[in-house]
Scaffold this motif. Structure first.
Motif, PDB file in Angstrom:
ATOM      1  N   TYR A   5       0.826  -1.201   0.000  1.00  0.00           N
ATOM      2  CA  TYR A   5       0.000   0.000   0.000  1.00  0.00           C
ATOM      3  C   TYR A   5       0.866   1.259   0.000  1.00  0.00           C
ATOM      4  CZ  TYR A   5      -3.242   3.562   1.644  1.00  0.00           C
ATOM      5  OH  TYR A   5      -3.964   4.697   1.771  1.00  0.00           O
ATOM      6  N   ILE A   6       1.905   1.219   0.842  1.00  0.00           N
ATOM      7  CA  ILE A   6       2.780   2.395   0.924  1.00  0.00           C
ATOM      8  C   ILE A   6       3.475   2.633  -0.409  1.00  0.00           C
ATOM      9  CG2 ILE A   6       4.920   3.244   1.982  1.00  0.00           C
ATOM     10  CD1 ILE A   6       3.977   1.923   4.561  1.00  0.00           C
ATOM     11  N   SER A   7       3.949   1.522  -1.011  1.00  0.00           N
ATOM     12  CA  SER A   7       4.651   1.725  -2.289  1.00  0.00           C
ATOM     13  C   SER A   7       3.685   2.245  -3.344  1.00  0.00           C
ATOM     14  CB  SER A   7       5.305   0.422  -2.740  1.00  0.00           C
ATOM     15  OG  SER A   7       4.335  -0.587  -2.797  1.00  0.00           O
ATOM     16  N   PHE A   8       2.425   1.766  -3.305  1.00  0.00           N
ATOM     17  CA  PHE A   8       1.421   2.279  -4.228  1.00  0.00           C
ATOM     18  C   PHE A   8       1.260   3.792  -4.048  1.00  0.00           C
ATOM     19  CE2 PHE A   8      -3.002   3.664  -4.581  1.00  0.00           C
ATOM     20  CZ  PHE A   8      -3.198   3.520  -5.940  1.00  0.00           C
ATOM     21  N   GLN A   9       1.135   4.207  -2.767  1.00  0.00           N
ATOM     22  CA  GLN A   9       0.931   5.631  -2.513  1.00  0.00           C
ATOM     23  C   GLN A   9       2.129   6.451  -3.000  1.00  0.00           C
ATOM     24  OE1 GLN A   9      -1.657   7.011  -1.784  1.00  0.00           O
ATOM     25  NE2 GLN A   9      -2.983   5.650  -0.599  1.00  0.00           N
ATOM     26  N   ILE A  10       3.326   5.881  -2.798  1.00  0.00           N
ATOM     27  CA  ILE A  10       4.518   6.639  -3.212  1.00  0.00           C
ATOM     28  C   ILE A  10       4.532   6.807  -4.736  1.00  0.00           C
ATOM     29  CG2 ILE A  10       7.038   6.509  -3.377  1.00  0.00           C
ATOM     30  CD1 ILE A  10       6.957   5.169  -0.594  1.00  0.00           C
ATOM     31  N   ILE A  11       4.328   5.683  -5.432  1.00  0.00           N
ATOM     32  CA  ILE A  11       4.357   5.763  -6.904  1.00  0.00           C
ATOM     33  C   ILE A  11       3.250   6.684  -7.402  1.00  0.00           C
ATOM     34  CG2 ILE A  11       4.171   4.437  -9.037  1.00  0.00           C
ATOM     35  CD1 ILE A  11       5.245   2.053  -7.536  1.00  0.00           C
ATOM     36  N   ARG A  12       2.075   6.555  -6.776  1.00  0.00           N
ATOM     37  CA  ARG A  12       0.953   7.387  -7.187  1.00  0.00           C
ATOM     38  C   ARG A  12       1.289   8.865  -7.029  1.00  0.00           C
ATOM     39  NH1 ARG A  12      -2.746   8.963  -3.048  1.00  0.00           N
ATOM     40  NH2 ARG A  12      -1.324  10.680  -3.321  1.00  0.00           N
ATOM     41  N   SER A  13       1.897   9.209  -5.885  1.00  0.00           N
ATOM     42  CA  SER A  13       2.168  10.634  -5.679  1.00  0.00           C
ATOM     43  C   SER A  13       3.283  11.112  -6.608  1.00  0.00           C
ATOM     44  CB  SER A  13       2.516  10.910  -4.223  1.00  0.00           C
ATOM     45  OG  SER A  13       3.626  10.132  -3.866  1.00  0.00           O
ATOM     46  N   ILE A  14       4.167  10.179  -7.009  1.00  0.00           N
ATOM     47  CA  ILE A  14       5.196  10.594  -7.971  1.00  0.00           C
ATOM     48  C   ILE A  14       4.580  10.867  -9.331  1.00  0.00           C
ATOM     49  CG2 ILE A  14       7.208   9.796  -9.283  1.00  0.00           C
ATOM     50  CD1 ILE A  14       8.098   8.301  -6.772  1.00  0.00           C
ATOM     51  N   PHE A  15       3.757   9.909  -9.801  1.00  0.00           N
ATOM     52  CA  PHE A  15       3.303  10.008 -11.188  1.00  0.00           C
ATOM     53  C   PHE A  15       1.968  10.725 -11.358  1.00  0.00           C
ATOM     54  CE2 PHE A  15       6.220   6.363 -11.564  1.00  0.00           C
ATOM     55  CZ  PHE A  15       7.024   6.868 -12.565  1.00  0.00           C
ATOM     56  N   PHE A  16       1.162  10.717 -10.331  1.00  0.00           N
ATOM     57  CA  PHE A  16      -0.179  11.271 -10.525  1.00  0.00           C
ATOM     58  C   PHE A  16      -0.495  12.432  -9.600  1.00  0.00           C
ATOM     59  CE2 PHE A  16      -0.429   6.876 -11.954  1.00  0.00           C
ATOM     60  CZ  PHE A  16      -0.910   7.059 -13.228  1.00  0.00           C
ATOM     61  N   GLY A  17       0.273  12.592  -8.562  1.00  0.00           N
ATOM     62  CA  GLY A  17      -0.083  13.642  -7.614  1.00  0.00           C
ATOM     63  C   GLY A  17      -1.359  13.264  -6.887  1.00  0.00           C
TER      64      GLY A  17
END
Lengths: 170, 665
Positions: free
Chosen positions: B56-68
């Motif tokens: 979940y954390i890695s999802f949130q990190i990638i999401r905030s990198i690529f999608f904000g």
């Protein structure tokens, strides 16, 4: 296609801000998304909804104006043509293909000729003259027909709530 | 929500730390501690949960990198699709219960993670259309995520492929197909992104009409590929394992969207075809004379955008109409069904065209000559050309303003003006003339079978006996005439509709009247054909002369003109001589015509003041003019010549009967 939708929404927004119809304010919620609008509708004078200010939200489809937008009151509104969850049920918001009530002639339905302003004006006239033939809220329609006094009392309380006034004594 | 997610994360970390600390506290050494952890169910549960939290954390990190930050709609979509995906994953586990292992679960979770980024990218690219401003950051992010996802997908597809090749069929087949389908999604997103980006760059200059079409085709192709993949997947799974229950829903969805895309493409093609072939393009003058706002997109229409006029005469942008017709085939303003009226128009048009061909073959006269420039009452246009003989005077009169400045004084215009001269004496006596702006109103009422119709034609009013008499004197031959409109064809419902006083009833009546008028037009046309046929002996003169003499014999009441027409008929045998004459005159006339048309006009206007007495002068004028006029380019094929000759033979007799009766009046 939706490029046109955006352009048209901007045009309508410009028109609505430069020449606003009386008792209606409408604007996109934020600059980034022109497809979600918020509007404030004042209850028409000389009706039980007079002086009330009712917020509503309009959601536009990607292919606006080819498909109609959806409108939904975000406040509580007891009215024959408004569902319990606030969705507005008027023929202008239905595309001619689908007929949820079976009462509407296609000439009253959505067409690209309609606009946000026309929708909001017909919502105002709907507030003034509920159509109890095809009710979205059966209880409200029944009360409107049979117990007008009680209906008006509820409407009055809705107006007071919208203005953050103390409720009338029941 | 955020707070609880954060709390859960923190709690999970604390619990994991406590579990590991506890294991080390008990066992003191690394290896026994590990054994303890893997043996204890409680510790394993904590560790599995911790793994989930890490995902979940890695999802949130990638999401905030690529999608904000996600928009509300995106988050909603995501959770909705995630639930379906989780459900399908659970179904897939039941199919692969033999292979069930932590590694397998991990692969599925990873698949879910990757899938969710695909959905987000899809939503984000769709958002491009709605957003008025697009930043460079957005472009960088989208390009990066597209690159990343396509890389991951293609690596995993190839990995699954080689694993299956090397080790035989396993659950890797599922992953292989899943990633292949995700790859199609990446492709679709990329296509959409490129199209939207192009559109955004074009938007400042002009609107890009074809984008919608490209998007439709892209969707069709991608959905087709996806359906093929699912089909192949199902077949493979049926042969290797069992029926893939978890693939049913996405398979069904992709078939449905393929179906939809297919019909969208068909409808759009039909709409485009309709736009291009069936509706008239509004001209710049028409736009200037009306409110040139396209009611669909609320923007100005210019002649360059080629706005289209519907049969109900409402005008829209062609691209706006096209996308509307993909949904409905009605006029957006008045909701008239375009098909119904279109069909009627087509029938009338076809009839007219057929008659035009016949008329053209009979008198060998190109029909398109009497067309003044710049005036376009579109639907009735062909009629002007239909009846050069009868209508020439009226057309000339009705359109005098544009002709006052002789632009392109063609032969047809000259002959028209000449006809006008002959028509002038009655015109002077008729005060209400020229009220009707449109030539069609001057059409003689179809005097079919001597039917007494109210005289709408003020060129031939009732107090004008010689003309109608002259016109009607020949007994009408048995015409293959279109049937008069009856109400037999209408059902009871339709009749009842027409009787009412509602809007639909009125529309019904109007439609009926339009049908009647179409039939009347056809009748007029038939009359014209027969009149041509009767006058055809005169055809042997150069056609322009024939035009004038024809109209003379039909419309004039002065004895001088009668003699003129009789003279013309006397000329009949000497055809060849006349033709030679014509060819001689051709060169001379090409230079002579421009000035001539002017002089004709001035003589006409002076005459209209001098009144009916000038009839003789006009006739003389005409006779003086005729030799100077050249015929229009005579292009008569041998076959049409043959037809003409046969017709002449057939009609020779009636016309010889006809001419005395004409002179009697």
């Amino acid at each position: 296609m939706a490029g046109y939708a955006l352009k048209r929404l901007m045009t309508e927004y410009k028109e609505l801000t430069t020449r606003p119809p009386e008792g209606i304010i409408a604007a996109p919620i934020d600059d980034e998304n022109f497809f979600e609008w918020e509007c404030l509708i004042t209850g028409p004078d000389d009706t039980c909804f007079a002086n009330g200010v009712f917020p509503a939200r309009i959601t536009f489809p990607q292919d606006y104006p080819l498909s109609p937008p959806k409108m939904r009151f975000t406040c509580e509104l007891f009215h024959p043509n408004i569902y319990q969850d606030g969705r507005v049920c008027i023929s202008i918001l239905h595309s001619p293909g689908d007929d949820p009530t079976g009462y509407e002639s296609s000439s009253e339905r959505w067409s690209p000729v309609q606009s946000i302003e026309k929708i909001l004006l017909s919502v105002v006239s709907m507030l003034a003259e509920p159509n109890d033939e095809s009710p979205a809220n059966v209880n409200a329609a029944k009360m409107w027909r049979e117990d007008r006094a009680q209906f008006e009392k509820i409407a009055d309380n809705t107006v007071r709530k919208s203005l953050a006034l103390p409720l009338a004594e029941n | 929500m955020r707070i609880t997610a954060g709390l859960v994360t923190v709690a999970s970390f604390v619990a994991t730390a406590a579990t590991i600390f506890n294991a080390f506290l008990i066992n003191k050494q690394f290896y026994p501690a590990m054994v303890y952890l893997t043996k204890s169910n409680a510790s394993m549960a904590v560790i599995y949960f911790q793994a989930l939290v890490l995902v979940y954390i890695s999802f949130q990190i990638i999401r905030s990198i690529f999608f904000g930050d996600l928009r509300a709609a995106e988050a909603e979509h995501l959770s909705e699709r995630a639930w379906h995906a989780v459900l399908e994953t659970c179904l897939a586990f039941t199919v692969f219960r033999d292979d069930f292992s932590p590694l397998f679960v991990l692969q599925f979770v990873f698949l879910l993670l990757i899938k969710s980024f695909h959905w987000l990218a899809d939503d984000r690219v769709d958002m491009m259309e709605r957003s008025p401003v697009i930043t460079i950051k957005f472009h960088v992010r989208i390009m990066a995520i597209i690159g990343l996802l396509s890389g991951v997908d293609s690596y995993l597809v190839s990995h699954a492929y080689f694993t299956t090749i090397l080790k035989g069929a396993s659950s890797q087949i599922v992953f292989g197909f899943e990633y292949a389908i995700l790859l199609t999604m990446v492709l679709h997103v990329t296509i959409k992104y490129i199209l939207h980006m192009h559109d955004h760059r074009m938007r400042t200059l002009q609107s890009w009409d074809n984008k919608a079409v490209y998007l439709l085709y892209a969707e069709l192709i991608i959905n087709f590929v996806r359906c093929m993949l699912y089909g192949a997947f199902t077949i493979v799974m049926l042969r290797v394992h069992t029926f893939p229950l978890f693939a049913v829903r996405p398979f069904y969805l992709s078939i449905r969207s393929l179906h939809k895309a297919f019909f969208d493409v068909v409808n759009s093609r039909r709409a485009i075809n309709m736009m291009n072939t069936q509706f008239a393009t509004a001209t710049a003058e028409e736009l200037a004379s009306m409110d040139a706002t396209c009611i669909i997109c609320r923007e100005e229409m210019t002649a360059e955008t080629q706005p289209k006029r519907l049969p109900c005469s409402h005008v829209f942008h062609s691209h706006c109409l096209r996308s509307w017709f993909q949904r409905q085939q009605t006029c957006p303003t008045c909701r008239n069904d375009i098909w119904g009226r279109q069909a009627a128009n087509n029938a009338a048009e076809a009839r007219q065209r057929a008659a035009q061909v016949v008329a053209g073959a009979m008198n060998g006269q190109p029909q398109v000559q009497a067309q003044p420039q710049g005036q376009a009452p579109p639907p009735m246009r062909p009629l002007d050309n239909m009846f050069p003989n009868i209508f020439a005077p009226q057309v000339a009169f009705a359109q005098r303003p544009p002709q006052a400045v002789p632009q392109q004084p063609t032969q047809g215009a000259a002959s028209q003006q000449n006809g006008d001269i002959h028509q002038q004496p009655p015109a002077g006596g008729q005060p209400g003339q020229g009220q009707f702006p449109h030539p069609i109103f001057y059409a003689p009422p179809p005097l079919v079978h001597g039917m007494p119709l109210p005289p709408t034609h003020n060129m031939m009013p009732p107090p004008f006996p010689p003309m109608p008499g002259g016109f009607m004197a020949p007994p009408p031959p048995p015409l293959p005439f279109p049937p008069r409109p009856t109400f037999d064809g209408l059902s009871d419902d339709e009749l009842r509709q027409i009787e009412g006083d509602t809007r639909t009833a009125l529309e019904g009546r109007i439609r009926l009247l339009q049908n009647v008028s179409t039939l009347l037009d056809a009748a007029v046309m038939h009359m014209q054909i027969y009149v041509n046929a009767m006058n055809s002996p005169i055809v042997n003169l150069p056609p322009s002369q024939q035009t004038t003499t024809g109209s003379t014999s039909l419309f004039s009441n002065s004895a001088e003109e009668m003699t003129a027409s009789e003279e013309a008929q006397e000329n009949q045998p000497s055809t060849s001589a006349n033709r030679a004459d014509v060819s001689e005159n051709e060169q001379a006339s090409s230079t002579a015509t421009p000035t001539q048309s002017k002089s004709l006009f001035s003589s006409e206007s002076s005459k209209s003041l001098s009144g009916p007495l000038s009839g003789e002068g006009s006739a003389m004028n005409e006779r003086a003019d005729t030799p100077e006029r050249s015929p229009p380019a005579m292009t008569r094929t041998p076959s049409s010549e043959e037809i003409r000759r046969r017709r002449l033979e057939r009609f020779n007799h009636p016309s010889s009967v006809d001419s005395p009766s004409t002179s009697n009046t």
